[in-house]
Design a protein around this motif. Structure first.
Motif, PDB file in Angstrom:
ATOM      1  N   GLY A  80      12.061  27.125 -10.062  1.00 55.62           N
ATOM      2  CA  GLY A  80      10.795  26.465  -9.757  1.00 55.62           C
ATOM      3  C   GLY A  80      10.531  26.404  -8.255  1.00 55.62           C
ATOM      4  N   VAL A  81      11.558  26.096  -7.483  1.00 59.00           N
ATOM      5  CA  VAL A  81      11.421  26.057  -6.017  1.00 59.00           C
ATOM      6  C   VAL A  81      11.163  27.466  -5.476  1.00 59.00           C
ATOM      7  N   VAL A  82      11.849  28.464  -6.032  1.00 57.71           N
ATOM      8  CA  VAL A  82      11.621  29.847  -5.602  1.00 57.71           C
ATOM      9  C   VAL A  82      10.179  30.258  -5.901  1.00 57.71           C
ATOM     10  N   GLY A  83       9.654  29.871  -7.063  1.00 55.64           N
ATOM     11  CA  GLY A  83       8.261  30.185  -7.403  1.00 55.64           C
ATOM     12  C   GLY A  83       7.292  29.571  -6.420  1.00 55.64           C
ATOM     13  N   TRP A  84       7.485  28.289  -6.084  1.00 55.26           N
ATOM     14  CA  TRP A  84       6.603  27.638  -5.112  1.00 55.26           C
ATOM     15  C   TRP A  84       6.761  28.256  -3.728  1.00 55.26           C
ATOM     16  N   THR A  85       7.957  28.685  -3.367  1.00 59.63           N
ATOM     17  CA  THR A  85       8.165  29.348  -2.074  1.00 59.63           C
ATOM     18  C   THR A  85       7.398  30.664  -2.028  1.00 59.63           C
ATOM     19  N   PHE A 123       6.126  39.024  -8.939  1.00 63.29           N
ATOM     20  CA  PHE A 123       7.386  38.307  -8.729  1.00 63.29           C
ATOM     21  C   PHE A 123       7.324  36.854  -9.212  1.00 63.29           C
ATOM     22  N   ILE A 124       6.186  36.197  -8.968  1.00 60.78           N
ATOM     23  CA  ILE A 124       6.067  34.772  -9.309  1.00 60.78           C
ATOM     24  C   ILE A 124       6.090  34.561 -10.816  1.00 60.78           C
ATOM     25  N   GLY A 125       5.391  35.397 -11.568  1.00 60.79           N
ATOM     26  CA  GLY A 125       5.304  35.244 -13.018  1.00 60.79           C
ATOM     27  C   GLY A 125       6.666  35.252 -13.709  1.00 60.79           C
TER      28      GLY A 125
END
Length: 174
Positions: A80-85, A123-125
């Motif tokens: 989740g943090v990687v997605g927001w980053t 990448f985000i998905g």
């Protein structure tokens, strides 16, 4: 009536089990005495059976298992943090590209800036999808564990919630 093939000759005791050593295999040269009704049979091990408990391989003793404890699924929170980053980096790249193109007299090529979020979704998905699934799988157990797993689920779902709310707000603002 068929009879199972005996593991050891009738009337001879089984070899004692010694941890760390392989089981004594059957040697074909030894005489095998078939079971004859009325004849005494070695009582330690029934004829045709090994000394291993049913359902376990010889040489492996069953180990009692303790209760399964659920742990916090940190992978979901990290994803989740990687997605927001990745979302933050995408917004930053768009902002920098727009600022750099403001002083450029030739406007050609600026359309690509609008596609940055589309490229970032590659990448985000998958990151958010994997984090959400992992969080849902681990969202059981003690209240503290459940809360932290729900945090992971919300971190992975919130970009899509924020985007939907933002689009609804922009639809009504003119």
């Amino acid at each position: 009536m068929s009879m199972p093939y005996p593991q050891q000759p009738v009337g001879q005791p089984a070899a004692p089990y010694v941890p760390g050593q392989p089981a004594v295999p059957y040697v074909p040269g030894q005489p095998v005495v078939p079971y004859v009704p009325g004849q005494p049979v070695y009582q330690g091990v029934p004829q045709g059976y090994s000394t291993a408990p049913q359902g376990f391989a010889p040489g492996y003793a069953p180990v009692p298992q303790g209760p399964v404890t659920r742990k916090v699924n940190w992978v979901s929170i990290i994803l989740g943090v990687v997605g927001w980053t990745l979302i933050g980096l995408t917004v930053l790249a768009m902002w920098m590209a727009l600022r750099a193109s403001a002083s450029d007299p030739d406007p050609s090529g600026k359309e690509i800036i609008g596609f940055f979020p589309l490229f970032a979704m590659i990448f985000i998905g998958p990151v958010n999808l994997a984090g959400g699934i992992i969080g849902i799988v681990g969202a059981t157990g003690a209240p503290k564990v459940r809360k932290l797993n729900w945090l992971g689920i919300l971190l992975n779902a919130s970009p899509y919630i924020v985007f939907t709310v933002l689009m609804i707000v922009l639809m009504f603002v003119k």
